[in-house]
Design a protein around this motif. Structure first.
Motif, PDB file in Angstrom:
ATOM      1  N   ARG A  81       3.588  -0.217  -1.438  1.00 19.73           N
ATOM      2  CA  ARG A  81       2.445   0.467  -2.059  1.00 19.73           C
ATOM      3  C   ARG A  81       2.468   0.270  -3.580  1.00 19.73           C
ATOM      4  NH1 ARG A  81       3.412   4.887  -0.210  1.00 19.73           N
ATOM      5  NH2 ARG A  81       2.054   4.852   1.620  1.00 19.73           N
TER       6      ARG A  81
ATOM      7  N   ASP B 143      -9.709  -5.661  -7.056  1.00 24.14           N
ATOM      8  CA  ASP B 143      -9.390  -4.899  -5.847  1.00 24.14           C
ATOM      9  C   ASP B 143      -8.392  -5.688  -5.012  1.00 24.14           C
ATOM     10  OD1 ASP B 143     -11.151  -2.959  -6.628  1.00 24.14           O
ATOM     11  OD2 ASP B 143     -12.851  -3.790  -5.496  1.00 24.14           O
TER      12      ASP B 143
ATOM     13  N   THR C 173      -5.727  -5.442  -1.554  1.00 23.49           N
ATOM     14  CA  THR C 173      -5.422  -4.706  -0.324  1.00 23.49           C
ATOM     15  C   THR C 173      -4.369  -5.478   0.459  1.00 23.49           C
ATOM     16  OG1 THR C 173      -7.718  -3.917  -0.239  1.00 23.49           O
ATOM     17  CG2 THR C 173      -6.388  -3.646   1.745  1.00 23.49           C
TER      18      THR C 173
ATOM     19  N   VAL D 168      -2.296  -0.040   5.922  1.00 21.44           N
ATOM     20  CA  VAL D 168      -3.085  -0.642   4.851  1.00 21.44           C
ATOM     21  C   VAL D 168      -2.669  -0.005   3.546  1.00 21.44           C
ATOM     22  CG1 VAL D 168      -5.381  -1.044   3.903  1.00 21.44           C
ATOM     23  CG2 VAL D 168      -5.041  -1.067   6.386  1.00 21.44           C
TER      24      VAL D 168
ATOM     25  N   GLY E 236      -3.243  -0.123  -0.849  1.00 21.82           N
ATOM     26  CA  GLY E 236      -4.171  -0.557  -1.903  1.00 21.82           C
ATOM     27  C   GLY E 236      -5.580  -0.087  -1.629  1.00 21.82           C
ATOM     28  N   ASP E 237      -6.541  -0.915  -1.939  1.00 18.96           N
ATOM     29  CA  ASP E 237      -7.953  -0.559  -1.784  1.00 18.96           C
ATOM     30  C   ASP E 237      -8.261  -0.392  -0.296  1.00 18.96           C
ATOM     31  OD1 ASP E 237     -10.589  -0.068  -2.438  1.00 18.96           O
ATOM     32  OD2 ASP E 237     -11.162  -2.183  -2.400  1.00 18.96           O
ATOM     33  N   PRO E 238      -8.694   0.794   0.110  1.00 18.06           N
ATOM     34  CA  PRO E 238      -8.938   1.033   1.545  1.00 18.06           C
ATOM     35  C   PRO E 238     -10.258   0.427   2.015  1.00 18.06           C
ATOM     36  CG  PRO E 238      -9.426   3.013   0.301  1.00 18.06           C
ATOM     37  CD  PRO E 238      -8.912   2.022  -0.689  1.00 18.06           C
TER      38      PRO E 238
ATOM     39  N   THR F  11      -7.512 -10.068  -2.053  1.00 24.09           N
ATOM     40  CA  THR F  11      -7.984  -9.693  -3.389  1.00 24.09           C
ATOM     41  C   THR F  11      -9.407 -10.198  -3.551  1.00 24.09           C
ATOM     42  OG1 THR F  11      -7.568  -9.832  -5.767  1.00 24.09           O
ATOM     43  CG2 THR F  11      -7.088 -11.797  -4.477  1.00 24.09           C
TER      44      THR F  11
END
Length: 431
Positions: free
Chosen positions: A61, A74, A76, A84, A86-88, A131
């Motif tokens: 994370r 962004d 993820t 998951v 990062g960016d959900p 990304t």
């Protein structure tokens, strides 16, 4: 001509700039997009080793959040067990494709790019790092580059116009000078000369024009000398005529013939003087001079009245009281009046009456009208050297040129009794 050359250079330079700068602008946009894509891919690949080796969820994370913070994009991380970081965002088709072990880059609907990297080596299966490169980053710096290219193109076009204008001046200036010299030569200013300048072709034209002007001047001088020589030859028969007049027993007849010989000699002297004067100064037309039309016409009518009496012609005169100043030298006016009256005697039978009328013109100057009762004059006869009555064909042309010199004109028409009527308009003296 300068405008056309400038327009041609502007069009040529503009087309060249478009052909050169348009592909360059497209290339700059492609390079900017590729640079952003490569940078985002390198950032994502920097954490591949950490994702492939670490099993700690907190470590994964923190790694994803640090990458998102440093790159400004962004980011993820999708693990095979469904976690998951990062960016959900939901798994996209590219993410699902990369789960099979393939790394891909795809275009998004908003103009950005989605970079998906597959990470092998985890126990639960293949992990995927996603990304997103936004459209703003893909085109960052492109607008400024395009503006610089446009400014460069404009500078090049302006530079081309400046060079074209300078070149056009070097061409137009000699051409303009040649045109001015040509007009001056056409206006009888035979001393005008062009300065050879510009390209070799224009210099050749200038030298040829100067040679032509010099040649014309030489021919005119030779012609005037020839006229003067021919006129001078008339002095010998005039001298003989004067001697014959002195031998006449009738004093009145002797005086009349002697006066006629003096008049002819005066005319010959005037021709010689005019030829010499024109030969000495060919820089422009000679001034017309000034004379009293009433006095000159009255004197010439008196001269021709003697011959009219001998041939049985009735002469009607109506001469306005003088002075009537006109813009014509006395010798030239006498020659014009003699030409008109001489035509009456040359082209009409003996006994045909004629009338001479001299009136003051409304705007100044005078109007001379000679009308006879003969057969008339055919149309189109005022041509130098053309005669249908056995003459030299110079009389009416002399009168026409005298009228033009005085700022007037010569008119031909039928007379009131069916014969010919010739009207000579003479302008007033110039200030």
């Amino acid at each position: 001509m300068r405008g056309r050359l400038a327009l041609l250079v502007a069009a040529t330079t503009g087309l060249t700039m478009i052909a050169f700068l348009l592909p360059l602008a497209l290339l700059l946009r492609t390079v900017a997009a590729d640079r952003a894509t490569i940078g985002a891919t390198a950032d994502a690949q920097a954490v591949v080793s950490v994702v492939g080796a670490s099993k700690d969820a907190d470590t994964l994370r923190l790694t994803v959040e640090q990458l998102a913070a440093t790159s400004g994009r962004d980011v993820t991380l999708f693990l095979a067990d469904g976690r998951v970081f990062g960016d959900p965002v939901p798994a996209t088709p590219a993410v699902r494709l990369s789960a099979s072990g393939r790394s891909v880059t795809v275009e998004t609907e908003d103009g950005g790019r989605e970079i998906v990297i597959a990470v092998e080596g985890r126990a639960e299966g293949t992990a995927v790092i996603r990304t997103l490169v936004p459209a703003e980053e893909l085109t960052r710096g492109v607008t400024r580059s395009w503006l610089l290219l446009a400014a460069l193109g404009l500078v090049l076009v302006l530079l081309g116009l400046a060079v074209a204008d300078r070149l056009a001046r070097s061409l137009v200036r000699p051409i303009t000078q040649l045109s001015e010299v040509s007009h001056r030569l056409a206006g009888a200013e035979l001393t005008a000369r062009a300065e050879p300048a510009g390209p070799p072709e224009l210099r050749d034209v200038a030298r040829a024009l100067n040679h032509l002007a010099g040649r014309i001047l030489e021919l005119l001088r030779a012609e005037r000398e020839h006229v003067a020589d021919l006129s001078h030859r008339l002095r010998t028969p005039l001298t003989a005529l004067r001697l014959e007049a002195e031998s006449l027993r009738d004093r009145d007849e002797s005086a009349r013939v002697h006066a006629a010989a003096d008049g002819v000699e005066s005319a010959v002297t005037a021709v010689i003087r005019q030829a010499r004067l024109a030969a000495s100064d060919a820089a422009g037309p000679q001034p017309a001079g000034e004379s009293d039309a009433a006095a000159v016409v009255a004197a010439r009518v008196d001269f021709w009245s003697v011959l009219a009496e001998d041939t049985g012609r009735e002469v009607t005169t109506d001469i306005a009281p003088g002075p009537l100043p006109v813009a014509l030298a006395p010798d030239d006016l006498e020659a014009a009046v003699d030409a008109l009256l001489g035509n009456v005697f040359a082209h009409t039978p003996d006994g045909v009456a004629f009338a001479v009328r001299l009136a003051r013109a409304p705007g100044g100057g005078a109007t001379l009208t000679v009308a006879d009762e003969g057969p008339g004059i055919p149309a189109g006869l005022v041509r130098r050297g053309e005669s249908r009555g056995g003459g030299t064909g110079l009389g009416l042309d002399i009168a026409r040129r005298a009228a033009q010199t005085a700022g007037g004109a010569l008119e031909l028409g039928p007379g009131p009794q069916g014969g010919a009527m010739i009207t000579l308009h003479l302008g007033p003296p110039r200030a």
